[in-house]
Design an enzyme around this catalytic site. Structure first.
Site, PDB file in Angstrom:
ATOM      1  N   ASP A 147     -61.492  26.425 -25.907  1.00 35.31           N
ATOM      2  CA  ASP A 147     -62.021  25.914 -24.649  1.00 35.31           C
ATOM      3  C   ASP A 147     -61.145  24.969 -23.831  1.00 35.31           C
ATOM      4  O   ASP A 147     -60.085  24.542 -24.251  1.00 35.31           O
ATOM      5  CB  ASP A 147     -63.403  25.312 -24.884  1.00 35.31           C
ATOM      6  CG  ASP A 147     -64.408  25.920 -23.916  1.00 35.31           C
ATOM      7  OD1 ASP A 147     -63.994  26.736 -23.084  1.00 35.31           O
ATOM      8  OD2 ASP A 147     -65.592  25.570 -23.983  1.00 35.31           O
ATOM      9  N   ALA A 386     -79.178  34.752 -22.607  1.00 35.03           N
ATOM     10  CA  ALA A 386     -79.587  36.107 -22.185  1.00 35.03           C
ATOM     11  C   ALA A 386     -79.560  37.062 -23.380  1.00 35.03           C
ATOM     12  O   ALA A 386     -80.480  37.857 -23.599  1.00 35.03           O
ATOM     13  CB  ALA A 386     -78.648  36.604 -21.090  1.00 35.03           C
ATOM     14  N   ASP A 506     -21.461  37.425 -18.229  1.00 39.27           N
ATOM     15  CA  ASP A 506     -22.147  37.585 -16.945  1.00 39.27           C
ATOM     16  C   ASP A 506     -22.460  36.170 -16.434  1.00 39.27           C
ATOM     17  O   ASP A 506     -22.435  35.202 -17.208  1.00 39.27           O
ATOM     18  CB  ASP A 506     -23.432  38.403 -17.179  1.00 39.27           C
ATOM     19  CG  ASP A 506     -24.378  38.322 -16.016  1.00 39.27           C
ATOM     20  OD1 ASP A 506     -23.937  38.601 -14.900  1.00 39.27           O
ATOM     21  OD2 ASP A 506     -25.565  37.963 -16.218  1.00 39.27           O
TER      22      ASP A 506
END
Ligand code: GDG
Length: 738
Positions: A147, A386, A506
């Site tokens: 959380d 629910a 590079d």
């Protein structure tokens, strides 16, 4: 194997009654849900998983009392308390968590307060959790952080324990970019980076995953592939894990005599009324006033149901003392009185209101006796009430009216889904629910119950834990090519022993970080010093092999005795020599391509064209990442058509599209150097697709490193340019000065 669960609240809460300390079970979805999912009696999958829960115990105590209480909590409840001073807790919990994150993540930006001292204590508390965990973690442990209170912890922990699997689960919604970006810049980056310290990040719903990934792209510029992204040296997987409930506990609740007693009492009190249940923690996100409006609207339009319907409204006290909550409580109290006064009579009170927390038997009895559950949050991460209501309907009767703004709505499509801001929709849904034939109720609930039974709390926890375990192997796979200390040692030993050494380096993304503005990507003095020292070794040849134009290389590397390759191999300048064109390249095609690139630059603010002598680069690092990705695809599509008859190639680099003559690459340029001498040490380092041409043409005996954890023809990977500088510095120490 051991699982450390970390959350703000422990599943037991410590409190003081007089001189005595008492421990009580914590309420709330996370504590009850996870406790039963991790109980080996309910979850055989985890029977050999030892667990330890780490979190705040609910209060602070005097220092001398802490060791004994810690021992007691650990031995009795498998819980390890993180004690925090009350003032810190105030700023952290009431301040940052509940006055900034909670309202913002639930789409109440006007309620959000962003105070620097709250943020400081949020960081401090996350740090404190990290310190405690550092004392408790053992090799082989997994960590599951829960959380919004601990969003910085995954990264803090990763820094200390790079090999420990770290999972994170967010129980509340993750908001859309437009809302998340309201956080101060430094905070929002820190929060995303904090979360990305985890191996696995779980959300309740698909939308939250998408919103999170979009924020990561927009704010940190990191792209994902099917929810997976590589962050520095580890893989992060973002996925959906909709939290379920302990189905049988609710479905079989009536077997408990206490629940039976409570049910009988309710039956007698409410007689044959149709019961609508509304149960929430008191919170502005729950849409309680909207629900009351909906009920009022229903009563207005349906006088035939007067005297026959009762709304039982249970509000569980929460965050008492916070201004918004006090105001809301007053408004709810007043509204209930208004409705009861307007519609009620001596025999009938439309709304029965309780402002308290209920013991489980009373809760289960209410679920059992209610014909309808009316759940109308304006925003809710999931909403377990629910699911619990549906599971409690042992005879499969009952109707759930659910807000489409609850995470649970994604799984509960057979419920009556409503928009909670529209009282008309709520009123119509109540009427439809009351009048729904029992056969239809059963039809819907059979489907819903099956789903809830299949994806219950045990499955939720098991799936998360299994996936987290699996991440360890995936990390090993991704790190298999990582240049380890041992690899580096043998590379250095080869370097020291060799007589002829050739290094291909590079520039952008390899020796320095990639910058929005390429002109600002200047070499640091540290880098120049390392290159200078290395180039002093008469046995070492350095080739700076870049996509940059000649001017840039001349500007910054003039003083170094090294070779240069510009424009990805078009130009070569050997040490002490002059620039040479490697092929009789043409550039008359540029006039055809430039107008196309110009149109695309006009359509993508922040994008710009870099015209080189024999190539053109279209950069979009500074542009909106989402639009850039779309425009880039369109451009590549257009260029395929335009370049069909011209001998040029189109290459997609890192936030850049490069168009150049075909047949020229870093590989072909490198061949010239390789053929010059018999080198007994060759090392090439690069970071993007243009360097792959180079890696591919190297002899087998050569070593090669690609920056970034992507798949590559190089032998090794390194996470970032930072490690390249240290590697060069270490090689310098071992090279022979002139
Ligand atoms: C977060 C998210 C997400 C409630 N009143 C009583 C009581 N409860 C129990 C319920 C249920 C739980 O508390 C509340 O469930 P929520 O889903 O609303 O969850 P929260 O813990 O508030 O919050 C939420 C959840 O995390 C899980 O990820 O669904 O969206 O905000 O289990 O039964 N229990 C008892 N008496 C009560 O009065 N005994």
């Amino acid at each position: 194997m051991r699982l450390l669960i970390v959350s703000n609240r422990l599943p037991v809460t410590l409190s003081r009654k007089g001189e005595e300390f008492v421990f009580e079970k914590s309420v709330g979805g996370l504590a009850t849900g996870l406790s039963s999912a991790l109980d080996p009696q309910h979850n055989p999958n985890i029977s050999n998983l030892e667990t330890l829960w780490i979190g705040w115990p609910g209060m602070d105590v005097e220092d001398p009392l802490k060791p004994a209480l810690t021992d007691q909590m650990q031995s009795q409840f498998n819980a390890y308390p993180v004690f925090l001073p009350e003032e810190t807790m105030e700023n952290f919990y009431h301040g940052f968590c509940n006055s900034a994150i909670w309202p913002l993540f639930h789409y109440f930006p006007s309620y959000a307060a962003f105070k620097e001292k709250h943020w400081e204590d949020y960081q401090r508390v996350n740090q404190k959790f990290c310190e405690i965990l550092a004392q408790k973690i053992k090799p082989g442990d997994m960590v599951w952080i829960h959380d919004y209170h601990l969003m910085l912890l995954p990264k803090l922990l990763r820094e200390k324990f790079p090999d420990t699997p770290i999972g994170f689960f967010l129980h509340i919604p993750f908001p859309s970019f437009e809302i998340f970006r309201l956080l101060p810049k430094a905070w929002r980056s820190a929060i995303l980076e904090g979360l990305l310290g985890a191996d696995l990040i779980g959300f309740h719903a698909h939308d939250y995953v998408q919103y999170f990934l979009r924020c990561v792209l927009r704010i940190l510029g990191l792209e994902h592939n099917m929810g997976k992204l590589v962050v520095e040296d580890h893989l992060v997987h973002v996925d959906i894990f909709p939290m379920g409930i302990h189905f049988s506990r609710f479905n079989e609740a009536l077997k408990d005599p206490e629940v039976q007693r409570e049910t009988e009492t309710l039956k007698q009190t409410l007689q044959d009324k149709k019961i609508i249940l509304s149960l929430d923690r008191l919170d502005y996100t729950k849409g309680i006033l909207n629900r009351l409006q909906g009920f009022e609207n229903f009563l207005e339009k349906n006088p035939q149901w007067h005297n026959q319907v009762t709304l039982i409204l249970v509000l569980v006290p929460s965050r008492i003392g916070v201004e918004h909550y006090q105001l809301m409580k007053k408004q709810i109290d007043e509204y209930i009185s208004l409705i009861n006064g307007k519609f009620g009579n001596i025999q009938w009170t439309p709304i029965l209101y309780q402002y308290r927390s209920l013991p489980f038997p009373a809760l289960a009895a209410l679920y059992h006796q209610s014909h309808i559950a009316l759940i109308t949050p304006l925003r809710d991460g999931m909403n377990l009430v629910a699911k619990e209501y549906l599971a409690s309907r042992a005879d499969k009767s009952g109707v759930l009216i659910l807000s489409e703004m609850a995470g649970a709505a994604h799984e509960l499509g057979e419920a009556l889904l409503i928009n909670p801001t529209t009282s008309k929709e709520i009123a119509e849904a109540i009427q439809m629910a009351i009048e729904m034939p029992i056969s239809e109720q059963i039809r819907r609930n059979e489907i819903l119950q099956r789903r809830l039974q299949q994806y219950d709390i045990v499955r939720w926890a098991s799936e998360f834990i299994e996936k987290l375990k699996g991440m360890e192997e995936k990390q090993r796979g991704i790190r298999a090519k990582m240049l380890t200390a041992k690899d580096e040692k043998s590379l250095t030993a080869k370097f020291v022993k060799a007589d002829r050494k050739l290094l291909f380096l590079d520039y952008d993304g390899t020796l320095i970080p990639l910058r929005d503005d390429p002109e600002r990507a200047e070499p640091t003095s540290e880098l120049l010093h390392a290159l200078e020292e290395l180039s002093k070794d008469p046995k070492t040849e350095i080739v700076l092999i870049s996509g940059r134009n000649r001017k840039f290389l001349e500007k910054w590397f003039q003083s170094l005795p090294i070779h240069w390759v510009a424009e990805h191999g078009i130009w070569i300048k050997e040490k002490g020599g002059d620039w040479m064109l490697t092929q009789s390249a043409r550039n008359d095609w540029k006039s055809k391509i430039l107008p196309i690139l110009q149109v695309f630059s006009d359509r993508l603010p922040g994008a710009f064209i870099e015209e080189k002598e024999y190539a053109i680069a279209w950069h979009f690092r500074k542009a909106d990442p989402e639009l850039a990705s779309l425009r880039c695809k369109e451009l590549l599509d257009d260029l395929i058509l335009f370049t069909a008859n011209i001998d040029i190639q189109v290459l997609q680099g890192n936030k850049v599209v490069e168009i150049r003559n075909a047949g020229i690459s870093k590989g072909t340029a490198a061949m010239r150097f390789l053929s010059k001498d018999a080198y007994d040490f060759i090392l090439a380092i690069g970071d993007d697709n243009t360097d792959e041409d180079l890696f591919q043409i190297l002899p087998k005996s050569a070593d090669s490193i690609r920056i970034g954890l992507t798949s590559t023809h190089a032998q090794f990977n390194l996470p970032s340019h930072k490690q390249v500088l240290s590697l060069l510095q270490r090689l310098t120490e071992r090279s022979q000065p002139r």
